[in-house]
Design a protein around this motif. Structure first.
Motif, PDB file in Angstrom:
ATOM      1  N   GLY A   1      17.418  58.689  19.922  1.00 33.16           N
ATOM      2  CA  GLY A   1      16.956  58.697  18.535  1.00 33.16           C
ATOM      3  C   GLY A   1      16.543  60.053  18.013  1.00 33.16           C
ATOM      4  O   GLY A   1      15.955  60.152  16.926  1.00 33.16           O
ATOM      5  N   PHE A   2      16.863  61.136  18.740  1.00 33.68           N
ATOM      6  CA  PHE A   2      16.504  62.473  18.273  1.00 33.68           C
ATOM      7  C   PHE A   2      17.506  62.938  17.220  1.00 33.68           C
ATOM      8  O   PHE A   2      18.653  62.489  17.181  1.00 33.68           O
ATOM      9  N   THR A   3      17.058  63.861  16.382  1.00 33.41           N
ATOM     10  CA  THR A   3      17.966  64.554  15.478  1.00 33.41           C
ATOM     11  C   THR A   3      18.612  65.691  16.263  1.00 33.41           C
ATOM     12  O   THR A   3      17.912  66.503  16.869  1.00 33.41           O
ATOM     13  N   VAL A   4      19.927  65.744  16.285  1.00 30.51           N
ATOM     14  CA  VAL A   4      20.632  66.697  17.137  1.00 30.51           C
ATOM     15  C   VAL A   4      21.564  67.569  16.300  1.00 30.51           C
ATOM     16  O   VAL A   4      22.301  67.069  15.450  1.00 30.51           O
ATOM     17  N   SER A   5      21.512  68.868  16.563  1.00 29.82           N
ATOM     18  CA  SER A   5      22.433  69.823  15.955  1.00 29.82           C
ATOM     19  C   SER A   5      23.008  70.701  17.057  1.00 29.82           C
ATOM     20  O   SER A   5      22.327  70.993  18.042  1.00 29.82           O
TER      21      SER A   5
ATOM     22  N   ASN B   1      25.232  75.920  21.689  1.00 25.35           N
ATOM     23  CA  ASN B   1      23.804  75.659  21.836  1.00 25.35           C
ATOM     24  C   ASN B   1      23.497  74.292  21.259  1.00 25.35           C
ATOM     25  O   ASN B   1      24.198  73.811  20.361  1.00 25.35           O
ATOM     26  N   LEU B   2      22.436  73.678  21.746  1.00 23.02           N
ATOM     27  CA  LEU B   2      22.008  72.369  21.246  1.00 23.02           C
ATOM     28  C   LEU B   2      20.534  72.414  20.894  1.00 23.02           C
ATOM     29  O   LEU B   2      19.723  72.979  21.644  1.00 23.02           O
ATOM     30  N   VAL B   3      20.179  71.830  19.756  1.00 22.81           N
ATOM     31  CA  VAL B   3      18.783  71.677  19.354  1.00 22.81           C
ATOM     32  C   VAL B   3      18.555  70.203  19.042  1.00 22.81           C
ATOM     33  O   VAL B   3      19.192  69.640  18.152  1.00 22.81           O
ATOM     34  N   ALA B   4      17.674  69.565  19.815  1.00 25.82           N
ATOM     35  CA  ALA B   4      17.347  68.138  19.621  1.00 25.82           C
ATOM     36  C   ALA B   4      15.880  68.042  19.230  1.00 25.82           C
ATOM     37  O   ALA B   4      15.011  68.617  19.898  1.00 25.82           O
ATOM     38  N   THR B   5      15.601  67.301  18.156  1.00 23.84           N
ATOM     39  CA  THR B   5      14.257  67.267  17.599  1.00 23.84           C
ATOM     40  C   THR B   5      13.738  65.845  17.496  1.00 23.84           C
ATOM     41  O   THR B   5      14.417  64.954  16.976  1.00 23.84           O
ATOM     42  N   LEU B   6      12.523  65.637  18.003  1.00 25.17           N
ATOM     43  CA  LEU B   6      11.770  64.414  17.777  1.00 25.17           C
ATOM     44  C   LEU B   6      10.823  64.700  16.627  1.00 25.17           C
ATOM     45  O   LEU B   6       9.961  65.571  16.741  1.00 25.17           O
ATOM     46  N   PRO B   7      10.945  63.988  15.505  1.00 18.56           N
ATOM     47  CA  PRO B   7      10.169  64.350  14.317  1.00 18.56           C
ATOM     48  C   PRO B   7       8.667  64.208  14.534  1.00 18.56           C
ATOM     49  O   PRO B   7       8.193  63.406  15.335  1.00 18.56           O
ATOM     50  N   GLY B   8       7.947  65.002  13.777  1.00 16.49           N
ATOM     51  CA  GLY B   8       6.490  64.927  13.725  1.00 16.49           C
ATOM     52  C   GLY B   8       6.033  65.297  12.333  1.00 16.49           C
ATOM     53  O   GLY B   8       6.835  65.347  11.394  1.00 16.49           O
ATOM     54  N   GLY B   9       4.763  65.596  12.202  1.00 18.54           N
ATOM     55  CA  GLY B   9       4.233  65.985  10.912  1.00 18.54           C
ATOM     56  C   GLY B   9       4.654  67.385  10.510  1.00 18.54           C
ATOM     57  O   GLY B   9       5.545  67.985  11.112  1.00 18.54           O
TER      58      GLY B   9
ATOM     59  N   VAL C   1       8.594  67.726  18.306  1.00 20.90           N
ATOM     60  CA  VAL C   1       8.873  68.158  19.668  1.00 20.90           C
ATOM     61  C   VAL C   1      10.367  68.472  19.718  1.00 20.90           C
ATOM     62  O   VAL C   1      11.184  67.665  19.280  1.00 20.90           O
ATOM     63  N   GLN C   2      10.691  69.643  20.251  1.00 22.39           N
ATOM     64  CA  GLN C   2      12.063  70.103  20.143  1.00 22.39           C
ATOM     65  C   GLN C   2      12.587  70.598  21.490  1.00 22.39           C
ATOM     66  O   GLN C   2      11.898  71.318  22.210  1.00 22.39           O
ATOM     67  N   LEU C   3      13.792  70.186  21.822  1.00 23.23           N
ATOM     68  CA  LEU C   3      14.499  70.696  22.985  1.00 23.23           C
ATOM     69  C   LEU C   3      15.581  71.651  22.510  1.00 23.23           C
ATOM     70  O   LEU C   3      16.431  71.294  21.702  1.00 23.23           O
ATOM     71  N   VAL C   4      15.537  72.883  23.013  1.00 23.87           N
ATOM     72  CA  VAL C   4      16.558  73.873  22.714  1.00 23.87           C
ATOM     73  C   VAL C   4      17.289  74.181  24.014  1.00 23.87           C
ATOM     74  O   VAL C   4      16.678  74.596  24.995  1.00 23.87           O
ATOM     75  N   CYS C   5      18.591  73.946  24.026  1.00 21.58           N
ATOM     76  CA  CYS C   5      19.408  74.193  25.221  1.00 21.58           C
ATOM     77  C   CYS C   5      20.458  75.239  24.886  1.00 21.58           C
ATOM     78  O   CYS C   5      21.292  75.039  24.000  1.00 21.58           O
ATOM     79  N   THR C   6      20.401  76.367  25.598  1.00 20.53           N
ATOM     80  CA  THR C   6      21.294  77.480  25.307  1.00 20.53           C
ATOM     81  C   THR C   6      22.393  77.610  26.358  1.00 20.53           C
ATOM     82  O   THR C   6      22.269  77.134  27.484  1.00 20.53           O
ATOM     83  N   VAL C   7      23.449  78.287  25.976  1.00 19.29           N
ATOM     84  CA  VAL C   7      24.528  78.639  26.907  1.00 19.29           C
ATOM     85  C   VAL C   7      24.294  80.048  27.444  1.00 19.29           C
ATOM     86  O   VAL C   7      23.475  80.804  26.926  1.00 19.29           O
ATOM     87  N   ASP C   8      24.978  80.377  28.524  1.00 19.45           N
ATOM     88  CA  ASP C   8      25.095  81.751  29.021  1.00 19.45           C
ATOM     89  C   ASP C   8      23.777  82.368  29.496  1.00 19.45           C
ATOM     90  O   ASP C   8      23.658  83.585  29.551  1.00 19.45           O
ATOM     91  N   GLU C   9      22.823  81.564  29.923  1.00 16.82           N
ATOM     92  CA  GLU C   9      21.571  82.144  30.427  1.00 16.82           C
ATOM     93  C   GLU C   9      21.796  82.886  31.727  1.00 16.82           C
ATOM     94  O   GLU C   9      21.138  83.907  31.990  1.00 16.82           O
ATOM     95  N   GLU C  10      22.710  82.405  32.547  1.00 15.04           N
ATOM     96  CA  GLU C  10      22.908  82.980  33.869  1.00 15.04           C
ATOM     97  C   GLU C  10      23.666  84.307  33.845  1.00 15.04           C
ATOM     98  O   GLU C  10      23.704  85.006  34.852  1.00 15.04           O
TER      99      GLU C  10
END
Length: 405
Positions: free
Chosen positions: A52-56, A66-74, A143-152
């Motif tokens: 149920g997160f908002t995903v871009s 890259n992925l940004v998934a957001t659980l809404p808050g105030g 609350v937001q999850l940010v997942c990036t590529v190419d960190e290694e």
């Protein structure tokens, strides 16, 4: 936050769901070098949408989102969790297929289980457990999850992210109370990391017959003189090391040069790792080295030297009394984890978030980077994944819980 509320929150986190997502992510290979993160990101995106997160997603390069998934808050500041989708190549020495996750006696084995697809799964589980509070309007910020590529490799994903803060900030007034990098720290709270940089030094001399070496200018001799400068500075820095992160360090990792044994070397190159303190930049270090090379007369009389920065990851240091740090320690203690506060000699994407977005950062995640990551039969315990997810959820509730909660 009451005891019953925190107990209900952690009770919603199911280890079997964390295991399932970790296995699905690991079974979607995303080796780097290779630029193959898309399949793993697709697995993560599906899991986040189903929760149920908002995903871009934001394409950094073809097939590398890259992925940004957001659980809404105030409308208040949010809490960011940061991770990466790429893994180092599997390499030799495995006792099974590195991309077919094995579960035995509470241990998950496979490339990326600890660095850091298990951490990503733990974050998703924590955010899922927080979803009922979000639906009730009991979170003061997202609350937001940010997942990036190419960190290694070169950090292309996080560079893309911080160059486009609209990918994180949903409106101009929103901020974050902090960023938790879910890299494996053995559940210690790392409040500071040194940065890292790569310097490539190319040296051009003049060839001559080895029977008359003084007719030429040896690029290898020039390289040796540069190494002497680097070695001396390393010794000076480490002798004066102090504080949380000690000092910067130098390492000459590669060296090549020469045309043949009977020829004065007309070219040479050095590949150098320079670990950075939080207040240092790679370009400033490179400029210092150029100055020392010139002052020593190395780049004269037929020798040319070029010093180029090819990679930089900034360091960071967050105050010990920052609410992000104290909340992490309290949350881990509440779920029975043994934790500590310290610094890291490794570098991570958190330095970009701290430096470029001004967000306080810590590193805290399941598993051990030194004993489990980047090795054959990489593994993480299910217990660590479960504990991390519980702690992440409690942190978010502590930092973002509305007064009524």
């Amino acid at each position: 936050m009451t005891v019953s509320e925190s107990e209900a929150l952690v009770a919603r986190i199911r280890p079997d769901e964390i295991v399932a997502l970790t296995r699905a992510l690991v079974d979607a290979p995303s080796e780097n070098p290779g630029g193959t993160e898309a399949q793993a990101v697709a697995v993560l995106e599906t899991a986040c949408r189903e929760a149920g997160f908002t995903v871009s997603t934001y394409e950094v390069a073809p097939g590398r989102p890259n992925l940004v998934a957001t659980l809404p808050g105030g409308d208040g500041p949010g809490l960011m969790f940061l991770g990466h989708s790429d893994v180092v190549p599997a390499g030799p020495g495995w006792t099974g297929d590195p991309y077919r996750t094995r579960l035995s006696d509470g241990v998950l084995t496979g490339r990326g289980t600890v660095d850091m697809k298990g951490g990503l799964a733990a974050v998703v589980a924590a955010m899922s457990a927080l979803a009922p509070l979000s639906a009730q309007g009991l979170l003061s910020g997202p609350v937001q999850l940010v997942c990036t590529v190419d960190e290694e490799e070169h950090g292309a994903g996080v560079r893309h992210l911080v160059a486009r803060p609209d990918a994180v900030y949903r409106n101009a007034s929103r901020d974050f109370v902090g960023c938790v990098v879910a890299e494996p720290t053995d559940l210690a709270v790392v409040r500071g990391c040194r940065g890292a940089s790569y310097l490539e030094i190319d040296i051009v001399g003049r060839a001559a017959h080895s029977g008359r070496p003084d007719d030429g200018r040896s690029a290898i001799y020039a390289a040796a003189s540069i190494i002497d400068i680097i070695r001396a500075d390393h010794q000076t820095m480490t002798a004066g090391a102090s504080g949380l992160l000690g000092s910067g360090t130098w390492n000459v990792g590669t060296m090549s040069g020469g045309q043949g044994i009977s020829v004065v070397a007309p070219m040479a190159s050095l590949g150098i790792d320079r670990r950075l303190m939080p207040d240092e930049s790679a370009e400033a270090v490179a400029e210092w080295l150029r100055g020392r090379i010139s002052a020593a007369g190395i780049d004269s009389d037929g020798i040319e030297v070029d010093v180029a920065v090819t990679m930089e990851m900034p360091g960071f240091e967050t105050r010990a009394d920052d609410p992000l740090v104290t909340s992490a320690v309290d949350a881990l203690t509440d779920v029975g984890a043994r934790t500590s506060i310290g610094g890291w000699t490794a570098a991570c994407d958190g330095g970009f978030v701290s430096r470029d977005l001004g967000i306080p950062a810590i590193v805290c995640g399941p598993g051990n980077i030194n004993t489990q990551a980047h090795q054959p039969d990489e593994s993480v315990t299910v217990a660590d994944l479960h504990t991390a997810a519980q702690a992440y959820a409690l942190m978010a509730l502590d930092l973002l819980g509305s007064p009524s909660s």
